[in-house]
Design a protein around this motif. Sequence first.
Motif, mmCIF file in Angstrom:
data_model
loop_
_atom_site.group_PDB
_atom_site.id
_atom_site.type_symbol
_atom_site.label_atom_id
_atom_site.label_comp_id
_atom_site.label_asym_id
_atom_site.label_seq_id
_atom_site.Cartn_x
_atom_site.Cartn_y
_atom_site.Cartn_z
ATOM 1 N N ALA A 320 0.836 -1.203 0.000
ATOM 2 C CA ALA A 320 0.000 0.000 0.000
ATOM 3 C C ALA A 320 0.869 1.251 0.000
ATOM 4 O O ALA A 320 0.515 2.271 -0.614
ATOM 5 C CB ALA A 320 -0.917 -0.002 1.219
ATOM 6 N N MET A 321 2.017 1.188 0.669
ATOM 7 C CA MET A 321 2.938 2.325 0.675
ATOM 8 C C MET A 321 3.482 2.600 -0.721
ATOM 9 O O MET A 321 3.663 3.759 -1.115
ATOM 10 C CB MET A 321 4.098 2.044 1.629
ATOM 11 C CG MET A 321 3.725 2.020 3.101
ATOM 12 S SD MET A 321 5.093 1.448 4.131
ATOM 13 C CE MET A 321 6.245 2.808 3.984
ATOM 14 N N LEU A 322 3.716 1.542 -1.489
ATOM 15 C CA LEU A 322 4.216 1.708 -2.853
ATOM 16 C C LEU A 322 3.180 2.400 -3.727
ATOM 17 O O LEU A 322 3.502 3.297 -4.510
ATOM 18 C CB LEU A 322 4.573 0.346 -3.457
ATOM 19 C CG LEU A 322 5.048 0.371 -4.915
ATOM 20 C CD1 LEU A 322 6.321 1.194 -5.052
ATOM 21 C CD2 LEU A 322 5.267 -1.045 -5.428
ATOM 22 N N VAL A 323 1.916 1.992 -3.592
ATOM 23 C CA VAL A 323 0.832 2.625 -4.354
ATOM 24 C C VAL A 323 0.780 4.112 -4.012
ATOM 25 O O VAL A 323 0.693 4.978 -4.892
ATOM 26 C CB VAL A 323 -0.520 1.966 -4.030
ATOM 27 C CG1 VAL A 323 -1.659 2.694 -4.744
ATOM 28 C CG2 VAL A 323 -0.515 0.500 -4.429
ATOM 29 N N CYS A 324 0.860 4.401 -2.732
ATOM 30 C CA CYS A 324 0.824 5.773 -2.242
ATOM 31 C C CYS A 324 2.008 6.574 -2.784
ATOM 32 O O CYS A 324 1.860 7.708 -3.242
ATOM 33 C CB CYS A 324 0.850 5.729 -0.716
ATOM 34 S SG CYS A 324 0.639 7.310 0.080
ATOM 35 N N SER A 325 3.186 5.975 -2.761
ATOM 36 C CA SER A 325 4.399 6.626 -3.236
ATOM 37 C C SER A 325 4.311 6.968 -4.718
ATOM 38 O O SER A 325 4.683 8.071 -5.146
ATOM 39 C CB SER A 325 5.601 5.712 -2.970
ATOM 40 O OG SER A 325 6.798 6.295 -3.431
ATOM 41 N N LYS A 326 3.820 6.034 -5.513
ATOM 42 C CA LYS A 326 3.671 6.260 -6.954
ATOM 43 C C LYS A 326 2.691 7.397 -7.239
ATOM 44 O O LYS A 326 2.905 8.219 -8.134
ATOM 45 C CB LYS A 326 3.186 4.979 -7.628
ATOM 46 C CG LYS A 326 4.206 3.859 -7.671
ATOM 47 C CD LYS A 326 5.306 4.123 -8.677
ATOM 48 C CE LYS A 326 6.227 2.921 -8.832
ATOM 49 N NZ LYS A 326 7.315 3.178 -9.800
ATOM 50 N N ALA A 327 1.604 7.436 -6.478
ATOM 51 C CA ALA A 327 0.591 8.473 -6.687
ATOM 52 C C ALA A 327 1.136 9.857 -6.368
ATOM 53 O O ALA A 327 0.776 10.846 -7.012
ATOM 54 C CB ALA A 327 -0.639 8.179 -5.824
ATOM 55 N N LEU A 328 2.038 9.932 -5.385
ATOM 56 C CA LEU A 328 2.593 11.211 -4.961
ATOM 57 C C LEU A 328 3.775 11.662 -5.817
ATOM 58 O O LEU A 328 4.185 12.817 -5.769
ATOM 59 C CB LEU A 328 3.043 11.137 -3.506
ATOM 60 C CG LEU A 328 1.947 11.025 -2.449
ATOM 61 C CD1 LEU A 328 2.561 10.768 -1.082
ATOM 62 C CD2 LEU A 328 1.092 12.277 -2.412
ATOM 63 N N GLY A 329 4.370 10.718 -6.555
ATOM 64 C CA GLY A 329 5.528 11.071 -7.363
ATOM 65 C C GLY A 329 6.836 10.928 -6.632
ATOM 66 O O GLY A 329 7.801 11.656 -6.903
ATOM 67 N N HIS A 330 6.891 9.968 -5.688
ATOM 68 C CA HIS A 330 8.136 9.679 -4.972
ATOM 69 C C HIS A 330 8.621 8.296 -5.362
ATOM 70 O O HIS A 330 7.853 7.441 -5.785
ATOM 71 C CB HIS A 330 7.926 9.742 -3.456
ATOM 72 C CG HIS A 330 7.882 11.127 -2.913
ATOM 73 N ND1 HIS A 330 8.994 11.942 -2.844
ATOM 74 C CD2 HIS A 330 6.851 11.867 -2.419
ATOM 75 C CE1 HIS A 330 8.655 13.115 -2.325
ATOM 76 N NE2 HIS A 330 7.361 13.102 -2.061
ATOM 77 N N ASN A 331 9.924 8.071 -5.157
ATOM 78 C CA ASN A 331 10.509 6.772 -5.506
ATOM 79 C C ASN A 331 10.684 5.853 -4.310
ATOM 80 O O ASN A 331 10.787 4.646 -4.463
ATOM 81 C CB ASN A 331 11.881 6.974 -6.182
ATOM 82 C CG ASN A 331 11.735 7.389 -7.634
ATOM 83 O OD1 ASN A 331 10.721 7.097 -8.257
ATOM 84 N ND2 ASN A 331 12.719 8.088 -8.159
ATOM 85 N N ARG A 332 10.751 6.429 -3.100
ATOM 86 C CA ARG A 332 11.031 5.621 -1.912
ATOM 87 C C ARG A 332 9.827 5.585 -0.986
ATOM 88 O O ARG A 332 9.254 6.629 -0.657
ATOM 89 C CB ARG A 332 12.249 6.194 -1.166
ATOM 90 C CG ARG A 332 13.558 6.056 -1.926
ATOM 91 C CD ARG A 332 14.684 6.759 -1.185
ATOM 92 N NE ARG A 332 14.498 8.208 -1.176
ATOM 93 C CZ ARG A 332 14.728 8.983 -0.117
ATOM 94 N NH1 ARG A 332 15.105 8.449 1.018
ATOM 95 N NH2 ARG A 332 14.556 10.287 -0.205
ATOM 96 N N ILE A 333 9.466 4.384 -0.545
ATOM 97 C CA ILE A 333 8.306 4.259 0.335
ATOM 98 C C ILE A 333 8.588 4.865 1.707
ATOM 99 O O ILE A 333 7.648 5.268 2.405
ATOM 100 C CB ILE A 333 7.852 2.790 0.476
ATOM 101 C CG1 ILE A 333 8.959 1.929 1.112
ATOM 102 C CG2 ILE A 333 7.430 2.222 -0.874
ATOM 103 C CD1 ILE A 333 8.522 0.504 1.417
#
Length: 344
Positions: A320-333
Amino acid sequence: MEVTVGRRNKAYYKDLHQQAYDKLVGMQAFGESKRAAVAAGTDKEKIFSFNTYKSYWKHTKYFIQYIKEHHPECTTLKSARKYVNEWLQARADQGLSAWTIQLEAKTMGKLYGISPDDENYFKPPKRNREDIKRSRGDRVRDRHFSKTNNDELIKFCKGTGLRRSELAELRGKDLVTRAQIEAEISSLESRPTAELTPADVKRLGMLQDARMFQGEYFTHVRNGKGGRERLSPIIGPNAAQIIQRIQETPGEEKVWQHVHQSADIHGYRAEYATAIYKAHARAIQDIPYDRINRGTGRRYQSQVYTCRKDEAGRKLDKAAMLVCSKALGHNRISVVADNYIRGL
């Protein structure tokens, strides 16, 4: 015979400001692959993002001003280097946040080629969540910001998670549907792999990332942090209102002509991030113990992230952190855990 006497070393006559400017400009590598530079060992000599360059230049000027005021005898960058830690300590003594001090330490590291593992690298104070001054309770700027008058902007931010710069550049043409995404994926995947350019492969990866999100509509961020392109899902109870506003904006026009300077954009992004995490997170007890620790022989949950520092012990679902990270435009969870997910 007339003899013209010139300067033997013109570079020496540049003032500190010009020397530092030339040094940082010479390190610009916008658009180049940071990963390739790391592999080649040349990343320490380069700056890959324009925004990073702007930030480094801003804080370098603070350092130069300090040198001019306290050590005017220093006329070269080389001679000023020995005062780097003195300046950073002075900045810390002024009560600046640990976040700012760490950024300035990185700035000096880039300017002088000082690695974080160098024994002379300034050891800034630790950064704790409670020390972050942005988006923590009511602030002075909030008195100048009417939540009633800016209700649509607030709802838009909470439903898209865009940064201030991304919000300011969003245009009517930047609304994308899931059907459009799938059509383009099919088109790219139908072509022989050998015919795909590096740009095609990169775009295909971005499009495929959108499959991990829920929802039918997305904002297309063409130039996010570090120049990264992404698709972010439009979520929440106000999604229809957000979609309508973008649809009613002509393709080349900005969706928001003005973004209030006192709007708590980071706070809205945090609410967006938390909502996405909750929508995708599994209960920690339901995540399987799928790995075995070689040392102890005990089974553990490789998909569980354990927070550190002031949030030590809290557990989060990595998927879920990865999904969140991708949506925000970050590479690291870890960035998501440290800066965005709240109130769980």
